[in-house]
Design a protein around this motif. Structure first.
Motif, PDB file in Angstrom:
ATOM      1  N   GLU A 153       2.333 -12.637  -5.740  1.00 56.42           N
ATOM      2  CA  GLU A 153       1.383 -13.138  -6.741  1.00 56.42           C
ATOM      3  C   GLU A 153       0.349 -12.071  -7.122  1.00 56.42           C
ATOM      4  OE1 GLU A 153      -2.151 -16.340  -7.028  1.00 56.42           O
ATOM      5  OE2 GLU A 153      -0.576 -16.806  -5.569  1.00 56.42           O
ATOM      6  N   LYS A 154      -0.147 -11.335  -6.103  1.00 57.99           N
ATOM      7  CA  LYS A 154      -1.312 -10.488  -6.392  1.00 57.99           C
ATOM      8  C   LYS A 154      -1.014  -8.993  -6.428  1.00 57.99           C
ATOM      9  CE  LYS A 154      -4.487 -13.766  -4.290  1.00 57.99           C
ATOM     10  NZ  LYS A 154      -4.375 -14.225  -2.921  1.00 57.99           N
ATOM     11  N   ARG A 155      -0.034  -8.507  -5.669  1.00 55.66           N
ATOM     12  CA  ARG A 155       0.043  -7.056  -5.486  1.00 55.66           C
ATOM     13  C   ARG A 155       1.341  -6.414  -5.960  1.00 55.66           C
ATOM     14  NH1 ARG A 155      -1.472  -8.700  -0.369  1.00 55.66           N
ATOM     15  NH2 ARG A 155       0.054  -7.424   0.733  1.00 55.66           N
ATOM     16  N   ILE A 156       2.382  -7.218  -6.156  1.00 52.77           N
ATOM     17  CA  ILE A 156       3.668  -6.573  -6.455  1.00 52.77           C
ATOM     18  C   ILE A 156       3.613  -5.844  -7.809  1.00 52.77           C
ATOM     19  CG2 ILE A 156       4.937  -8.458  -7.633  1.00 52.77           C
ATOM     20  CD1 ILE A 156       7.351  -7.753  -5.819  1.00 52.77           C
ATOM     21  N   ALA A 157       2.839  -6.370  -8.747  1.00 52.23           N
ATOM     22  CA  ALA A 157       2.785  -5.733 -10.073  1.00 52.23           C
ATOM     23  C   ALA A 157       2.279  -4.297  -9.952  1.00 52.23           C
ATOM     24  CB  ALA A 157       1.890  -6.549 -11.009  1.00 52.23           C
ATOM     25  N   GLY A 158       1.337  -4.062  -9.037  1.00 54.25           N
ATOM     26  CA  GLY A 158       0.772  -2.716  -8.892  1.00 54.25           C
ATOM     27  C   GLY A 158       1.473  -1.893  -7.828  1.00 54.25           C
ATOM     28  N   TYR A 159       2.568  -2.424  -7.272  1.00 56.71           N
ATOM     29  CA  TYR A 159       3.226  -1.770  -6.128  1.00 56.71           C
ATOM     30  C   TYR A 159       3.627  -0.321  -6.441  1.00 56.71           C
ATOM     31  CZ  TYR A 159       6.618  -0.921  -2.383  1.00 56.71           C
ATOM     32  OH  TYR A 159       7.300  -0.386  -1.324  1.00 56.71           O
ATOM     33  N   GLY A 160       4.218  -0.122  -7.622  1.00 52.48           N
ATOM     34  CA  GLY A 160       4.691   1.228  -7.974  1.00 52.48           C
ATOM     35  C   GLY A 160       3.554   2.237  -7.945  1.00 52.48           C
ATOM     36  N   ASP A 161       2.377   1.835  -8.406  1.00 51.00           N
ATOM     37  CA  ASP A 161       1.234   2.763  -8.472  1.00 51.00           C
ATOM     38  C   ASP A 161       0.531   2.906  -7.128  1.00 51.00           C
ATOM     39  OD1 ASP A 161       1.617   3.107 -11.172  1.00 51.00           O
ATOM     40  OD2 ASP A 161       0.323   1.398 -11.707  1.00 51.00           O
ATOM     41  N   ARG A 182       1.682   2.012  -3.820  1.00 54.82           N
ATOM     42  CA  ARG A 182       2.417   1.974  -2.551  1.00 54.82           C
ATOM     43  C   ARG A 182       2.246   3.213  -1.686  1.00 54.82           C
ATOM     44  NH1 ARG A 182       7.315   4.863  -3.197  1.00 54.82           N
ATOM     45  NH2 ARG A 182       8.149   3.820  -1.359  1.00 54.82           N
ATOM     46  N   ASP A 183       1.902   4.348  -2.287  1.00 56.65           N
ATOM     47  CA  ASP A 183       1.819   5.577  -1.503  1.00 56.65           C
ATOM     48  C   ASP A 183       0.426   5.859  -0.946  1.00 56.65           C
ATOM     49  OD1 ASP A 183       4.250   6.887  -1.063  1.00 56.65           O
ATOM     50  OD2 ASP A 183       4.429   7.304  -3.207  1.00 56.65           O
ATOM     51  N   PHE A 184      -0.506   4.979  -1.231  1.00 55.74           N
ATOM     52  CA  PHE A 184      -1.901   5.250  -0.844  1.00 55.74           C
ATOM     53  C   PHE A 184      -2.297   4.379   0.356  1.00 55.74           C
ATOM     54  CE2 PHE A 184      -1.357   6.557  -5.165  1.00 55.74           C
ATOM     55  CZ  PHE A 184      -2.059   7.746  -5.230  1.00 55.74           C
ATOM     56  N   PRO A 185      -2.383   4.979   1.523  1.00 59.19           N
ATOM     57  CA  PRO A 185      -2.632   4.153   2.725  1.00 59.19           C
ATOM     58  C   PRO A 185      -3.993   3.467   2.742  1.00 59.19           C
ATOM     59  CG  PRO A 185      -2.705   6.503   3.274  1.00 59.19           C
ATOM     60  CD  PRO A 185      -2.214   6.401   1.859  1.00 59.19           C
ATOM     61  N   GLY A 186      -4.927   3.967   1.934  1.00 63.94           N
ATOM     62  CA  GLY A 186      -6.259   3.340   1.900  1.00 63.94           C
ATOM     63  C   GLY A 186      -6.269   2.066   1.070  1.00 63.94           C
ATOM     64  N   ILE A 187      -5.182   1.823   0.333  1.00 64.93           N
ATOM     65  CA  ILE A 187      -5.102   0.652  -0.550  1.00 64.93           C
ATOM     66  C   ILE A 187      -4.159  -0.357   0.084  1.00 64.93           C
ATOM     67  CG2 ILE A 187      -4.280  -0.151  -2.824  1.00 64.93           C
ATOM     68  CD1 ILE A 187      -4.951   2.543  -3.981  1.00 64.93           C
ATOM     69  N   ASN A 188      -4.501  -1.630  -0.004  1.00 67.68           N
ATOM     70  CA  ASN A 188      -3.606  -2.669   0.505  1.00 67.68           C
ATOM     71  C   ASN A 188      -2.555  -2.927  -0.578  1.00 67.68           C
ATOM     72  OD1 ASN A 188      -2.452  -4.836   1.784  1.00 67.68           O
ATOM     73  ND2 ASN A 188      -4.129  -6.261   1.305  1.00 67.68           N
ATOM     74  N   GLY A 189      -1.606  -2.004  -0.704  1.00 69.19           N
ATOM     75  CA  GLY A 189      -0.703  -2.052  -1.861  1.00 69.19           C
ATOM     76  C   GLY A 189       0.728  -2.447  -1.544  1.00 69.19           C
ATOM     77  N   THR A 190       1.049  -2.590  -0.249  1.00 71.72           N
ATOM     78  CA  THR A 190       2.433  -2.942   0.092  1.00 71.72           C
ATOM     79  C   THR A 190       2.461  -4.359   0.666  1.00 71.72           C
ATOM     80  OG1 THR A 190       2.392  -2.111   2.364  1.00 71.72           O
ATOM     81  CG2 THR A 190       2.849  -0.486   0.653  1.00 71.72           C
TER      82      THR A 190
END
Ligand SMILES: Cc1cc2nc3c(=O)[nH]c(=O)nc-3n(C[C@H](O)[C@H](O)[C@H](O)COP(=O)(O)OP(=O)(O)OC[C@H]3O[C@@H](n4cnc5c(N)ncnc54)[C@H](O)[C@@H]3O)c2cc1C
Length: 466
Positions: A211-219, A221-229
């Motif tokens: 719901e919240k994060r998959i849309a931004g996953y591509g941008d 996913r490589d940044f460990p400081g971001i809760n992106g995965t």
């Protein structure tokens, strides 16, 4: 296990159905380097599963089989005691697991009991995916193409329905009494706050990610400081959620499209396909389960044996902030971001020039999501010994990796608090040019990068030539 009509030998009375069984194999777990984080997390999930099955009147029993070799007879004894007529299980692909399952199948067949095996660890049956020449794929991109073509033919992820409620008295959790106190201290230390057990928790996490994060996953996913995965890997590793549920949830968020639409969804599914690829590799090249390199020539590499370097790496005291942050994240939480796993793994193999197998075992002992196929695949990729591996001459510079993927040093500061007062530029500065206040208690790098790099390159060239 399927239970025959009329059997009345277990405390809870019902006349037909299944009994769930959990096989406890502590010796084998130890041999496989499973650590307390992973074991306790798995047990937490088994307890949650037993409760849910209890609601469906399905009892869950426990069988003790210290080694996998003990498991077939232990299961048979249980099956006979309960007048069961069939054994059902999902395939696993590591060599010891394959041997155990083949032995169980043989033993049950010899007693006239049916055995039914299912493919459930992967979305598609990856043992069936082959190149045009009927070989296993050793390179990810064409594997992924074949996987996507096979998936498109199938049409959806093939999520399996939950079991129906069995007739009879409700069993609740009575059948698993005695598990709760097991390893109480280990359980308390295994971060149940971060990793609560159960399929419902996993589904909730998956739904929140989609719901919240998959849309931004591509941008992101490589940044460990971001809760992106998704951070769903522990739940996948112990089977609390299936990859089919994961892929289906992602597809549902993308109008059912696998190739087009939201790029974050397409990218995320391709990461789940990496997981399938590494299982495909295990099936095609089982030697990787026996401590062997995928690329045989790399077995001649004379890795160095330096306890000080290994211990510095394991303790998060290498003097390289991004490496130390990753190793401390692992120690504190049982999990590490994928980008950082690649950085610390390559650092162990190419900068510290230590045998990647030591790093692989250390990861297994500390990861909550320890998964042989993905771990071995990730380590062999990083050490340039594996399928589709990083070319040996491409060696990450951990300092520039940190600058690129943790530009504000937010992640580093979180896990290496002794650097918290420094600016990002100071943290990312070349170790030889560090102008840090003397009060900062942080080690000098364990090795001189340029020197080791030459040794590594020369050694890879030597074995390539020989
Ligand atoms: C040296 C090394 C060791 C690793 N050891 C493990 C391990 O023991 N267990 C494990 O599950 N993963 C392992 N990985 C892969 C990857 O780092 C993790 O799967 C990922 O970080 C999990 O985070 P996530 O669930 O947020 O992943 P997301 O980015 O949200 O991806 C979704 C899922 O796809 C799968 N996946 C993603 N990346 C990979 C990958 N590179 N290889 C295989 N599967 C992938 C995982 O199941 C993951 O949960 C390792 C990678 C490296 C480089």
């Amino acid at each position: 296990m399927a239970h025959r009509r009329g059997a009345n030998d277990i405390a809870i009375g019902y006349d037909e159905g299944v009994i769930a069984v959990f096989v406890v194999s502590p010796w084998q777990w130890e041999q496989h380097d499973w650590g307390a984080m992973r074991i306790q997390f798995m047990l937490r999930n088994v307890r949650a599963l037993a409760e849910r099955l209890g609601d469906l009147n399905i009892p869950m029993l426990r069988v003790n089989a210290p080694t996998f070799a003990d498991a077939p007879q232990a299961l048979l004894t249980l099956a006979q005691a309960h007048h069961c007529n069939a054994l059902y299980f999902n395939d696993e692909y590591e060599v010891n697991e394959l041997e155990r399952d083949a032995a169980a199948e043989k033993l049950f067949a010899a007693k006239g009991l049916a055995v039914k095996r299912f493919c459930d660890q992967t979305v598609l049956d990856v043992s069936q995916i082959r190149t045009g020449e009927d070989r296993f794929y050793s390179v990810f991109t064409p594997f992924q193409r074949a996987w996507r073509a096979a998936f498109a033919k199938q049409g959806d992820a093939g999520v399996v329905a939950s079991p129906r409620k069995q007739r009879g008295e409700p069993v609740g959790v009575r059948a698993v009494e005695g598990w709760r106190g097991e390893g109480a201290e280990e359980e308390a230390n295994s971060r149940p706050d971060l990793w609560p057990g159960g399929e419902l928790v996993a589904q909730k996490r998956l739904a929140a990610f989609v719901e919240k994060r998959i849309a931004g996953y591509g941008d992101n996913r490589d940044f460990p400081g971001i809760n992106g995965t998704s951070i769903i890997s522990p739940y996948l590793a112990v089977g609390a959620i299936s990859p089919r549920q994961c892929v289906q949830a992602a597809l549902d968020a993308n109008d059912g499209q696998l190739e087009r639409g939201a790029s974050g969804v397409v990218k995320w599914i391709s990461e789940v396909v990496w997981r399938e690829f590494y299982r495909h590799v295990l099936i095609g090249w089982p030697r990787v389960c026996r401590n062997r390199a995928f690329k045989p020539e790399t077995e001649k590499i004379r890795w160095e044996d330096d306890e000080r370097r290994f211990e510095g790496w394991a303790a998060g005291r290498t003097g390289i902030p991004i490496v130390d942050a990753g190793m401390r994240q692992l120690a504190q939480t049982g999990w590490m971001h994928n980008r950082v796993r690649m950085i610390v793994a390559m650092y162990l193999a190419k900068d510290l020039f230590l045998d990647w197998r030591r790093g692989e075992a250390h990861f297994m002992r500390h990861l909550v999501d320890g998964d042989f196929a993905s771990n071995n695949g990730g380590w062999q990729w990083s050490a340039s010994t594996g399928t589709d591996a990083a070319p040996y001459f491409r060696i990450f510079n951990p300092m520039t990796q940190a600058e690129k993927f943790d530009p504000d040093a937010e992640y580093i500061r979180r896990f290496v608090p002794e650097l918290a007062s420094l600016t990002a530029d100071q943290i990312h500065a070349d170790p030889d040019e560090r102008l840090w206040p003397r009060t900062i208690d942080y080690p000098r790098p364990l090795v001189e990068r340029a020197k080791v790099r030459d040794r590594v390159l020369a050694e890879f060239q030597r074995v390539k030539g020989g």
